[in-house]
Design an enzyme around this catalytic site. Structure first.
Site, PDB file in Angstrom:
ATOM      1  N   TYR A 139      -2.083   5.077  -4.350  1.00  0.00           N
ATOM      2  CA  TYR A 139      -0.770   5.418  -3.796  1.00  0.00           C
ATOM      3  C   TYR A 139      -0.887   5.362  -2.283  1.00  0.00           C
ATOM      4  CZ  TYR A 139       3.437   8.432  -3.170  1.00  0.00           C
ATOM      5  OH  TYR A 139       4.654   8.950  -2.821  1.00  0.00           O
ATOM      6  N   LYS A 167       0.945   2.118  -6.078  1.00  0.00           N
ATOM      7  CA  LYS A 167       2.312   2.489  -5.716  1.00  0.00           C
ATOM      8  C   LYS A 167       2.390   2.317  -4.205  1.00  0.00           C
ATOM      9  CE  LYS A 167       5.578   6.351  -5.520  1.00  0.00           C
ATOM     10  NZ  LYS A 167       5.779   7.813  -5.737  1.00  0.00           N
TER      11      LYS A 167
END
Length: 300
Positions: A139, A167
């Site tokens: 992320y 992400k």
């Protein structure tokens, strides 16, 4: 590597609190049901939107367990686990990885320390190695962590067998485009910002991990499904419908606006947050109410 189990729309689900700031597990179960009914493909518990940074370790495990129990295996569930100490991130990730039924862990850049690219590589590698073979989704959110994971470093991490994707919340389309051009075929790139879902999927992304789907799961799901089958006309129309709600949901720090709307929808008991997060202002609340009403989200 096994076929991707994370694809399409994932909701970064909020963590509801009672007015005394204890976790509201009953509302959390209700939210999970609403998400599944709305057609989301997977859930992310205890991410940024889930206020993970204000939860104790015991609360984190309890929230993840509740989401898994409510989902009952109908869709995959991923859990967030981020810390600025690599040793602590590894310890907590190992504990979370032991929760039965969990499909993967999401972990963000180590915050505050401002590590080098090699420091980030070794940090993420330590977590991946510790939880293998459980999938790890990286992320990148430099706006919150003060650390950016660069494409070259990410491509090194993509070689690790259980690092399945990222992400990407840098907001930097040039960087995301480079990642999409360089990534292995079995490495998934998710938009981390709702408003960038369409261009990222058009460029080869795997989907979106969304805030807006907390309040409008079917509409966001329809957008992502249309984008993934390259129905650009339909996807554009869904994106237009979502434009106002996306703006409203980020008019104050996330997840305060999302919690305000969910409370208006009677899906959670109230919009309680834990300090230093605060509920939205009255002006924002009225803007959110108007947007939610226009989208037909308010209870009849």
């Amino acid at each position: 590597m096994e076929p991707a189990i994370f694809h399409g729309l994932g909701t970064a689900i909020v963590t509801p609190f009672h007015t005394d700031e204890s976790v509201d597990h009953a509302s959390l179960r209700k939210l999970v049901e609403a998400q599944i009914a709305g057609g989301v493909d997977f859930l992310v518990a205890c991410g940024s939107t889930g206020e993970a940074s204000t939860l104790s370790e015991d609360e984190t495990i309890a929230v993840i367990t509740t989401v898994l129990e409510a989902a009952q295996g109908r869709i995959p569930v991923m859990a967030g686990c981020t810390h600025n100490s690599t040793r602590e991130a590894v310890r907590r990730s190992i504990a979370i990885a032991k929760i039965p039924g969990l499909s993967g862990i999401l972990t963000a850049n180590p915050y505050y320390n401002k590590p080098s690219q090699q420091g980030q590589y070794l940090h993420f590698k330590a977590i991946a190695d510790a939880i293998a073979p459980l999938p790890l989704l990286l992320y990148n959110i430099p706006g919150r962590t003060a650390a950016n994971l660069e494409p070259a470093t990410l491509m090194r991490l993509a070689q690790l067998p259980n690092v399945v994707g990222i992400k990407e919340s840098s907001g930097n389309l040039a960087q995301i485009g480079e990642i999409l051009a360089l990534k292995p075929a079995d490495f998934s790139v998710f938009a981390g910002d709702d408003y960038l879902a369409l261009p990222i999927i058009a460029g080869g992304g795997a989907g979106l991990i969304s805030v807006a789907s907390n309040v409008a799961p079917k509409l966001v799901s329809d957008l992502i499904k249309a984008a993934l089958v390259h129905d650009l006309g339909a996807a554009r129309e869904f994106a237009k419908e979502l434009h106002a709600v996306n703006n409203a949901l980020f008019s104050e720090p996330n997840p305060a606006p999302a919690k305000a709307v969910l409370a208006m929808m009677d899906l959670i008991e109230g919009d309680t947050l834990r300090l230093p997060m605060l509920p939205v202002s009255d002006a924002t609340r009225e803007k959110l109410r108007a947007v939610a009403t226009d989208l037909g989200l308010m209870p009849q």
